[in-house]
Design a protein around this motif. Structure first.
Motif: not given
Ligand code: AQP
Length: 330
Positions: A196-198, A13
């Protein structure tokens, strides 16, 4: 002795962040020594929110390169792109026919995400069933999950039970793998939210491929409180506590010793040093990443090899599932 199987992945994302690196990828690189690991670039999951096709395509390649640049070895692991293995979508369909909607209605992540949009898509609702298919196809024993994914893993376990009650033992029951080291990294602009990346505000996260100047800027402008004494207090000084956590994880030093070394100094000193630490951590990662991106044919070849390995395993499970439920395999 056969190694236990681990499956994990990250959704395409945005670019991988410092949060993904600390909370996931850095641990994955350690697991590859001990387990049979499959790491997936979760592109089908990314479609639960609107994606611009050209950007998505570029990001999938970039993500794959970022995995390898962070230290995931394509020889030791199966590194693959989810959409290259059609069995994910096929098994998902079978599993939806066993999943009561009451179970999906309880998913808190769906509730939270759907509150933020006017356009609630069925794909977002079905996301946890696709996640179950991801895990079950590879007979994964262990799934590294953050707190936010725990409920989805529980649903995968429920789905295994529904399937087994109806058709007999077929899947390995997956359990959550909680890494020994790891931390939840918070947004640099709002330390009550996870990084969060998004996130729409790109100052809130550091991407692992951000140029050094941008990393420095983002850390220097990170939100902290108006006090001056450096101490670790996640309640009252959440922004600073987040910076100290990142500092500690990346250097391996404990937080108390870091705090002690900044007595009589200002928050600004912590920020300057932390920026250097993050830049140095990502320097070799970025060098490797840019090298990989220069030779996309090589990258595609690695992707194809990963897809072949993943398909072989996934198709074995799918064929067995089709047989169990009474479909005709040719
Ligand atoms: N802020 C964080 N701190 C520690 N761990 C994190 N993870 C994500 N953000 C953090 C861990 O990264 C793995 C992959 O996650 P993902 O990319 O499938 O989805 P996510 O958890 O929803 O990550 P993002 O960056 O927050 O994505 P978006 O913005 O698309 O929702 C997981 O093991 C997660 O725990």
């Amino acid at each position: 002795m056969t190694k236990k199987i681990i499956l994990s992945g990250s959704t395409v994302t945005g670019n991988l962040t410092l949060g993904n690196y600390i909370g996931a990828i850095n641990n994955w690189t350690k697991l590859q020594e001990e387990y049979e690991c499959l790491y997936m670039v979760a592109d089908l999951h990314a479609l639960t929110v609107r994606q611009e096709p050209k950007e998505l395509q570029a990001r999938i390649l970039s993500f794959y390169a970022q995995y390898i640049a962070c230290g995931l070895d394509p020889k030791k692991n199966t590194l693959f792109v989810q959409s290259h293995v059609p069995a994910h979508a096929e098994l998902q369909w079978i599993l939806t026919t066993l999943t009561p909607i009451g179970y999906l209605n309880r998913m808190t992540q769906f509730k939270e995400k759907s509150e933020k949009t006017n356009e609630i898509l069925a794909g977002l609702y079905m996301y946890p069933v696709l996640m179950a298919a991801d895990i079950l196809l590879y007979q994964a024993n262990l799934v590294p999950v953050g707190e936010d994914q725990r409920q989805h893993l529980e649903l995968s376990r429920d789905i295994v039970t529904f399937f087994h009650n109806r058709y007999g033992d077929t899947f390995t029951m997956p359990t959550a793998y909680i890494p020994k080291m790891g931390a939840k990294i918070m947004s640099l602009q709002d330390p009550t939210k996870k990084m969060s990346k998004s996130d729409e505000n790109d100052k809130s996260f550091i991407s692992i491929i951000d140029p050094p100047k941008s990393i420095e800027k983002k850390i220097k402008s990170s939100v902290t409180d108006s006090e001056t004494v450096v101490s670790y207090d996640p309640e009252k000084k959440a922004g600073l506590a987040n910076l100290l956590t990142i500092y500690s994880v990346l250097t391996g030093k404990n937080i108390d010793s870091i705090v002690a070394s900044y007595q009589g100094k200002m928050y600004g000193h912590v920020k300057v040093d932390l920026a250097e630490i993050v830049v140095e951590t990502f320097k070799p990662v970025q060098e490797k990443y840019h090298d990989l991106m220069k030779n996309q044919d090589h990258l595609l070849k690695l992707m194809k090899e990963g897809a072949d390995k993943a398909n072989a395993k996934a198709n074995q499970t799918l064929t067995n599932v089709y047989k169990k439920i009474g479909l005709v395999n040719l």
